[in-house]
Structure formats: structure tokens, C-alpha cells
Design a protein around this motif. Structure first.
Motif, PDB file in Angstrom:
ATOM      1  N   SER A  70     -14.633  49.238   1.518  1.00  0.00           N
ATOM      2  CA  SER A  70     -13.806  50.086   2.369  1.00  0.00           C
ATOM      3  C   SER A  70     -13.439  49.343   3.852  1.00  0.00           C
ATOM      4  O   SER A  70     -12.312  49.646   4.515  1.00  0.00           O
ATOM      5  CB  SER A  70     -14.323  51.407   2.941  1.00  0.00           C
ATOM      6  N   SER A  71     -14.277  48.250   3.915  1.00  0.00           N
ATOM      7  CA  SER A  71     -14.097  47.445   5.192  1.00  0.00           C
ATOM      8  C   SER A  71     -12.854  46.412   5.080  1.00  0.00           C
ATOM      9  O   SER A  71     -12.393  45.775   5.779  1.00  0.00           O
ATOM     10  CB  SER A  71     -15.334  46.537   5.509  1.00  0.00           C
ATOM     11  N   GLY A  72     -12.257  46.487   3.725  1.00  0.00           N
ATOM     12  CA  GLY A  72     -11.281  45.607   3.387  1.00  0.00           C
ATOM     13  C   GLY A  72     -11.672  44.333   2.723  1.00  0.00           C
ATOM     14  O   GLY A  72     -10.955  43.421   2.192  1.00  0.00           O
ATOM     15  N   GLY A  73     -13.035  43.975   2.634  1.00  0.00           N
ATOM     16  CA  GLY A  73     -13.477  42.850   2.029  1.00  0.00           C
ATOM     17  C   GLY A  73     -13.679  43.227   0.655  1.00  0.00           C
ATOM     18  O   GLY A  73     -13.529  44.005   0.139  1.00  0.00           O
ATOM     19  N   CYS A  74     -14.531  42.075   0.171  1.00  0.00           N
ATOM     20  CA  CYS A  74     -14.903  42.276  -1.403  1.00  0.00           C
ATOM     21  C   CYS A  74     -16.583  41.916  -1.506  1.00  0.00           C
ATOM     22  O   CYS A  74     -17.198  42.432  -2.254  1.00  0.00           O
ATOM     23  CB  CYS A  74     -14.264  41.106  -2.248  1.00  0.00           C
ATOM     24  N   LEU A  75     -16.996  41.222  -0.415  1.00  0.00           N
ATOM     25  CA  LEU A  75     -18.381  40.759  -0.733  1.00  0.00           C
ATOM     26  C   LEU A  75     -19.409  41.193   0.490  1.00  0.00           C
ATOM     27  O   LEU A  75     -18.683  41.365   1.696  1.00  0.00           O
ATOM     28  CB  LEU A  75     -18.555  38.980  -0.597  1.00  0.00           C
ATOM     29  N   ILE A  76     -20.444  41.860   0.062  1.00  0.00           N
ATOM     30  CA  ILE A  76     -21.553  42.275   1.021  1.00  0.00           C
ATOM     31  C   ILE A  76     -22.264  41.112   1.438  1.00  0.00           C
ATOM     32  O   ILE A  76     -22.640  40.200   0.871  1.00  0.00           O
ATOM     33  CB  ILE A  76     -22.196  43.484   0.417  1.00  0.00           C
ATOM     34  N   GLY A  77     -22.437  41.081   2.944  1.00  0.00           N
ATOM     35  CA  GLY A  77     -23.472  40.192   3.458  1.00  0.00           C
ATOM     36  C   GLY A  77     -22.441  39.032   4.193  1.00  0.00           C
ATOM     37  O   GLY A  77     -21.672  39.310   4.391  1.00  0.00           O
ATOM     38  N   ASN A 131     -31.310  24.378   2.996  1.00  0.00           N
ATOM     39  CA  ASN A 131     -31.413  24.219   1.276  1.00  0.00           C
ATOM     40  C   ASN A 131     -30.083  24.465   0.764  1.00  0.00           C
ATOM     41  O   ASN A 131     -29.310  25.569   1.052  1.00  0.00           O
ATOM     42  CB  ASN A 131     -32.558  24.841   0.967  1.00  0.00           C
ATOM     43  N   PRO A 132     -29.766  23.925  -0.286  1.00  0.00           N
ATOM     44  CA  PRO A 132     -28.776  24.380  -1.347  1.00  0.00           C
ATOM     45  C   PRO A 132     -29.007  25.826  -1.646  1.00  0.00           C
ATOM     46  O   PRO A 132     -30.131  26.205  -2.028  1.00  0.00           O
ATOM     47  CB  PRO A 132     -28.707  23.316  -2.459  1.00  0.00           C
ATOM     48  N   ALA A 133     -27.962  26.525  -1.418  1.00  0.00           N
ATOM     49  CA  ALA A 133     -27.884  28.006  -1.878  1.00  0.00           C
ATOM     50  C   ALA A 133     -28.286  28.106  -3.450  1.00  0.00           C
ATOM     51  O   ALA A 133     -27.805  27.035  -4.192  1.00  0.00           O
ATOM     52  CB  ALA A 133     -26.760  28.695  -1.760  1.00  0.00           C
ATOM     53  N   GLU A 134     -29.092  29.286  -3.835  1.00  0.00           N
ATOM     54  CA  GLU A 134     -29.279  29.265  -5.336  1.00  0.00           C
ATOM     55  C   GLU A 134     -27.998  29.704  -5.997  1.00  0.00           C
ATOM     56  O   GLU A 134     -27.838  29.501  -7.210  1.00  0.00           O
ATOM     57  CB  GLU A 134     -30.313  30.377  -5.550  1.00  0.00           C
ATOM     58  N   SER A 135     -27.062  30.466  -5.340  1.00  0.00           N
ATOM     59  CA  SER A 135     -25.841  31.009  -5.968  1.00  0.00           C
ATOM     60  C   SER A 135     -25.004  30.976  -4.531  1.00  0.00           C
ATOM     61  O   SER A 135     -25.435  31.299  -3.758  1.00  0.00           O
ATOM     62  CB  SER A 135     -26.011  32.157  -6.777  1.00  0.00           C
ATOM     63  N   ILE A 136     -23.677  31.002  -5.242  1.00  0.00           N
ATOM     64  CA  ILE A 136     -22.624  31.180  -4.096  1.00  0.00           C
ATOM     65  C   ILE A 136     -21.707  32.313  -4.685  1.00  0.00           C
ATOM     66  O   ILE A 136     -21.449  32.268  -5.919  1.00  0.00           O
ATOM     67  CB  ILE A 136     -21.978  29.992  -3.592  1.00  0.00           C
ATOM     68  N   GLU A 137     -21.184  33.099  -4.046  1.00  0.00           N
ATOM     69  CA  GLU A 137     -20.162  33.889  -4.378  1.00  0.00           C
ATOM     70  C   GLU A 137     -18.865  33.799  -3.575  1.00  0.00           C
ATOM     71  O   GLU A 137     -18.708  33.449  -2.333  1.00  0.00           O
ATOM     72  CB  GLU A 137     -20.536  35.457  -4.167  1.00  0.00           C
ATOM     73  N   PHE A 138     -17.776  34.206  -4.384  1.00  0.00           N
ATOM     74  CA  PHE A 138     -16.369  33.987  -3.844  1.00  0.00           C
ATOM     75  C   PHE A 138     -15.587  35.130  -4.415  1.00  0.00           C
ATOM     76  O   PHE A 138     -15.936  35.676  -5.565  1.00  0.00           O
ATOM     77  CB  PHE A 138     -15.801  32.350  -3.961  1.00  0.00           C
ATOM     78  N   SER A 139     -14.335  35.452  -3.711  1.00  0.00           N
ATOM     79  CA  SER A 139     -13.640  36.837  -4.033  1.00  0.00           C
ATOM     80  C   SER A 139     -12.096  36.320  -3.729  1.00  0.00           C
ATOM     81  O   SER A 139     -12.007  35.723  -2.689  1.00  0.00           O
ATOM     82  CB  SER A 139     -14.209  37.922  -3.493  1.00  0.00           C
ATOM     83  N   VAL A 140     -11.296  37.163  -4.345  1.00  0.00           N
ATOM     84  CA  VAL A 140      -9.932  37.307  -4.098  1.00  0.00           C
ATOM     85  C   VAL A 140      -9.616  39.114  -4.157  1.00  0.00           C
ATOM     86  O   VAL A 140      -9.806  39.587  -5.195  1.00  0.00           O
ATOM     87  CB  VAL A 140      -8.980  36.751  -5.019  1.00  0.00           C
ATOM     88  N   ARG A 141      -9.207  39.248  -2.926  1.00  0.00           N
ATOM     89  CA  ARG A 141      -8.924  40.727  -2.838  1.00  0.00           C
ATOM     90  C   ARG A 141      -7.610  41.099  -3.622  1.00  0.00           C
ATOM     91  O   ARG A 141      -6.407  40.249  -3.132  1.00  0.00           O
ATOM     92  CB  ARG A 141      -8.864  41.522  -1.557  1.00  0.00           C
ATOM     93  N   LEU A 142      -7.313  41.931  -4.441  1.00  0.00           N
ATOM     94  CA  LEU A 142      -6.092  42.404  -5.123  1.00  0.00           C
ATOM     95  C   LEU A 142      -5.750  43.687  -4.995  1.00  0.00           C
ATOM     96  O   LEU A 142      -6.262  44.532  -6.059  1.00  0.00           O
ATOM     97  CB  LEU A 142      -5.878  41.742  -6.548  1.00  0.00           C
ATOM     98  N   GLY A 143      -5.035  44.452  -4.156  1.00  0.00           N
ATOM     99  CA  GLY A 143      -4.801  45.849  -4.015  1.00  0.00           C
ATOM    100  C   GLY A 143      -6.275  46.459  -3.609  1.00  0.00           C
ATOM    101  O   GLY A 143      -7.122  46.033  -2.647  1.00  0.00           O
ATOM    102  N   ASP A 144      -6.692  47.459  -4.412  1.00  0.00           N
ATOM    103  CA  ASP A 144      -7.779  48.154  -3.993  1.00  0.00           C
ATOM    104  C   ASP A 144      -9.223  47.402  -4.976  1.00  0.00           C
ATOM    105  O   ASP A 144     -10.233  47.861  -4.755  1.00  0.00           O
ATOM    106  CB  ASP A 144      -7.902  49.609  -4.457  1.00  0.00           C
ATOM    107  N   GLU A 145      -8.739  46.335  -5.573  1.00  0.00           N
ATOM    108  CA  GLU A 145     -10.012  45.686  -6.343  1.00  0.00           C
ATOM    109  C   GLU A 145     -10.091  44.331  -5.988  1.00  0.00           C
ATOM    110  O   GLU A 145      -9.248  43.805  -5.190  1.00  0.00           O
ATOM    111  CB  GLU A 145      -9.534  45.896  -7.984  1.00  0.00           C
ATOM    112  N   CYS A 146     -11.106  43.572  -6.179  1.00  0.00           N
ATOM    113  CA  CYS A 146     -11.575  42.117  -6.170  1.00  0.00           C
ATOM    114  C   CYS A 146     -11.911  41.546  -7.307  1.00  0.00           C
ATOM    115  O   CYS A 146     -12.557  42.149  -8.386  1.00  0.00           O
ATOM    116  CB  CYS A 146     -12.884  42.237  -5.315  1.00  0.00           C
ATOM    117  N   LEU A 147     -11.452  40.351  -7.406  1.00  0.00           N
ATOM    118  CA  LEU A 147     -11.929  39.313  -8.479  1.00  0.00           C
ATOM    119  C   LEU A 147     -13.098  38.535  -7.847  1.00  0.00           C
ATOM    120  O   LEU A 147     -12.781  38.147  -6.644  1.00  0.00           O
ATOM    121  CB  LEU A 147     -10.713  38.157  -8.719  1.00  0.00           C
ATOM    122  N   VAL A 148     -14.258  38.545  -8.460  1.00  0.00           N
ATOM    123  CA  VAL A 148     -15.636  38.229  -7.882  1.00  0.00           C
ATOM    124  C   VAL A 148     -16.050  37.043  -8.802  1.00  0.00           C
ATOM    125  O   VAL A 148     -16.125  37.241 -10.097  1.00  0.00           O
ATOM    126  CB  VAL A 148     -16.602  39.191  -7.488  1.00  0.00           C
ATOM    127  N   GLY A 149     -16.352  36.109  -8.272  1.00  0.00           N
ATOM    128  CA  GLY A 149     -17.166  34.918  -9.125  1.00  0.00           C
ATOM    129  C   GLY A 149     -18.288  34.687  -8.417  1.00  0.00           C
ATOM    130  O   GLY A 149     -18.630  34.684  -7.260  1.00  0.00           O
TER     131      GLY A 149
END
Length: 148
Positions: free
Chosen positions: A134-141, A98-116
Motif C-alpha cells: 500500500s506504500s507504493g513499493g514492493c519490498l519490506i525493510g 559483510n556481503p549480504a546472504e541474499s539481495i532482493e530487487f523488484s519492479v512494480r507493475l500496476g498493483d503487482e510486483c515482479l520480485v527477484g
């Protein structure tokens, strides 16, 4: 009776209105307003510095026909100058297709993330700055591979 108090039948003369043209040169005490610059990518900048531009790009995709397609956001962010190798995106479809109710995307910049986050259950797009994982990413799951 109170509604008639003070009425005389004659209209008072209006206060004079100043009609002189404004000065062609602004005075030193009131500088001309400076137009605000459009958001732009700040290469090497922090996530907070780049959030307005990130939000602008996300809003542009949201206003288009592919507003629920993660790839559209990744492609637009890449075209805007963000590093595709620093991005993550969640699937557009659920495990039962089914179509997702929401999607997330991110860009890692240094130690922080831009998340939409976007989708029919969200309303207008949401963008924020979050700490990187700490894994290097931004999104959980579960995220999908960005292999295009």
C-alpha cells in the motif's frame, strides 16, 4: 535350468523394419510443432505476463560475474526495458559490511510486483509475482537508493 528354457541355438528372424522416408508435407491431422517464442517484455502487460522475461534477465545476470551485486540486476532490467523508477533493491552488504546472504530487487507493475531474490544462501535465483504494498513499493525493510 530355468535360464535355458526356450533356447534353441537358432536366432529368430527380426521383425521387419519400415524404411520408407517420411512425407515431405505434414498431414492435416499432425501439424508441425511450432517453436516456442523466447520470452519478451510485454509493455503495459501484467506482472504475470512479464514474469518469464523478468526471470530470463535475472538468470542472465546470475550466470555472470556480478551475481551478488544489486546494481547489476537493476542495470540489466533497465536495459531490458523495465522502468527504473518502479524498481527497488536491497543492500549488497550487511550493516557490519559483510556481503549480504541474499539481495532482493523488484519492479512494480500496476498493483503487482515482479520480485527477484539471489545470493549465496538462496542457490538458484528465485523470481515471483507478489502484490504491491500500500506504500507504493514492493519490498519490506531497508532498500537502497537507485541513484545511478
Amino acid at each position: 535350468m530355468l535360464g535355458l528354457a526356450g533356447c534353441t541355438g537358432e536366432s529368430p528372424a527380426p521383425d521387419p523394419v519400415e524404411t520408407t522416408a517420411p512425407s515431405a508435407t505434414p498431414s492435416a491431422s499432425s501439424p508441425a510443432p511450432t517453436p516456442e517464442a523466447a520470452p519478451a517484455l510485454v509493455p503495459g502487460g501484467t506482472a504475470a505476463q512479464n514474469l518469464p522475461f523478468f526471470a530470463q534477465v535475472v538468470g542472465g545476470v546470475w550466470a555472470g560475474p556480478d551475481q551478488s551485486q544489486g546494481r547489476a540486476y537493476i542495470d540489466a532490467l533497465t536495459a531490458a526495458g523495465f522502468d527504473k523508477g518502479a524498481m527497488q533493491v536491497t543492500p549488497d552488504r550487511t550493516t557490519i559490511d559483510n556481503p549480504a546472504e541474499s539481495i532482493e530487487f523488484s519492479v512494480r507493475l500496476g498493483d503487482e510486483c515482479l520480485v527477484g531474490q539471489v545470493g549465496p544462501s538462496i542457490g538458484n535465483p528465485v523470481t515471483t509475482v507478489l502484490p504491491g504494498l500500500s506504500s507504493g513499493g514492493c519490498l519490506i525493510g531497508q532498500t537502497r537508493s537507485i541513484d545511478w
